[in-house]
Write an enzyme that holds these catalytic residues in place. Structure first.
Site, PDB file in Angstrom:
ATOM      1  CE1 TYR A   1       0.428  -7.938 -12.800  1.00  0.00           C
ATOM      2  CE2 TYR A   1      -1.091  -7.841 -14.654  1.00  0.00           C
ATOM      3  CZ  TYR A   1      -0.708  -7.420 -13.408  1.00  0.00           C
ATOM      4  OH  TYR A   1      -1.464  -6.474 -12.743  1.00  0.00           O
TER       5      TYR A   1
ATOM      6  CG  ASP B   1       9.084 -11.493   0.811  1.00  0.00           C
ATOM      7  OD1 ASP B   1       8.383 -11.174  -0.173  1.00  0.00           O
ATOM      8  OD2 ASP B   1       9.948 -12.388   0.770  1.00  0.00           O
TER       9      ASP B   1
ATOM     10  CB  ALA C   1      -0.945   0.010   1.203  1.00  0.00           C
TER      11      ALA C   1
ATOM     12  CE  LYS D   1      -2.184  -9.101 -10.490  1.00  0.00           C
ATOM     13  NZ  LYS D   1      -2.363  -8.748  -9.062  1.00  0.00           N
TER      14      LYS D   1
ATOM     15  CB  SER E   1      -4.988  -7.814 -13.880  1.00  0.00           C
ATOM     16  OG  SER E   1      -4.767  -7.151 -15.113  1.00  0.00           O
TER      17      SER E   1
ATOM     18  CB  SER F   1       8.478  -4.774  -0.586  1.00  0.00           C
ATOM     19  OG  SER F   1       8.422  -3.815  -1.638  1.00  0.00           O
TER      20      SER F   1
END
Length: 248
Positions: A156, A64, A14, A160, A143, A38
């Site tokens: 990716y 992590d 965030a 997702k 996504s 992170s």
């Protein structure tokens, strides 16, 4: 009307982008926020200060997302600090785009670990508390690429798409305990990362969107707000596309 007054919300990843936008909108609606980051220590500290000035309690934790043990330690720390957990938003994610023929095993593995395994890690860590409470809302960030695929993003897209399957399965497993699980699939969203793109590239993408504009982090945050609040009390196992009509 504050839709999340007094609720405790976990948001992973965030310190910037969509995660930061969610934290800011949720704070305005009265949520107390525990968020992870992170490596962006300064950005996380700035966000923590910003949120606390809004009259809610916010604490940032360096963690992590891909670590199973790290997720459990984080959740234990949140319960110790806040007492309970109402909403979990699994937002942490990375990209390492390349054509499949050029993609390394390490780039595939790291994206799967951060984007998909992190969702397992956090959900597994928080499950016991939510079952004990017999309520909770889990929101997983997928996504449109996880729905439609995209050249140059096999890692990716796979991560997702996996998030969507995981979400639906968790909704089926935990629904009898009044725990809801949904996914959000953002389209082209303006963030710090897209600000670095060539304006002509952005315009080309925007022209292909029915609403003729990129989305904002607030657009995604408002969708999360609906799924986190009691307004969506009978919504579970669903994927909400926040994409300006891209997948229509």
């Amino acid at each position: 009307m504050k839709l999340l007054q007094g609720k405790v919300v976990i948001i992973t990843g965030a310190s910037r982008g969509i995660g930061k936008g969610i934290a800011e909108v949720f704070a305005k609606h009265g949520a107390n926020i525990a968020f992870t980051y992170s490596s962006s220590v300064e950005a996380a500290q700035a966000l923590e200060k910003e949120l606390n000035l809004m009259g809610i309690k916010a604490v940032g934790y360096q963690s992590d997302a891909g670590s199973f043990e790290g997720a459990q330690k984080f959740v234990d720390a949140v319960i110790s600090e806040f007492g309970h957990i109402d909403v979990v938003i699994n937002n942490a994610g990375i990209t390492k785009d390349n054509l499949l023929m050029r993609m390394s095993e390490a780039d595939f593995d790291s994206v799967i670990e951060t984007n998909l395994k992190s969702v397992f890690n956090m959900t597994k860590a928080v499950q016991k508390q939510l079952l004990k409470q017999r309520y909770g809302s889990i929101i997983n960030m997928s996504s449109v690429v996880g729905v439609s695929g995209n050249a140059g993003q096999t890692n990716y897209a796979a991560s997702k798409a996996g998030v969507i399957g995981f979400t639906k399965s968790v909704a089926l497993e935990l629904g009898s305990r009044n725990i809801r699980c949904n996914a959000i699939a953002p389209g082209f969203i303006e963030t710090e990362m897209t600000a670095k793109l060539n304006p002509e590239v952005v315009k080309g993408w925007s022209d292909g969107i029915p609403l003729k504009r990129p989305g904002t982090t607030t657009d995604v945050a408002n969708a999360c707000l609906f799924l986190a609040s009691d307004m969506s009390a009978y919504v579970s196992g669903q994927v909400l596309n926040v994409c300006g009509g891209m997948l229509t």
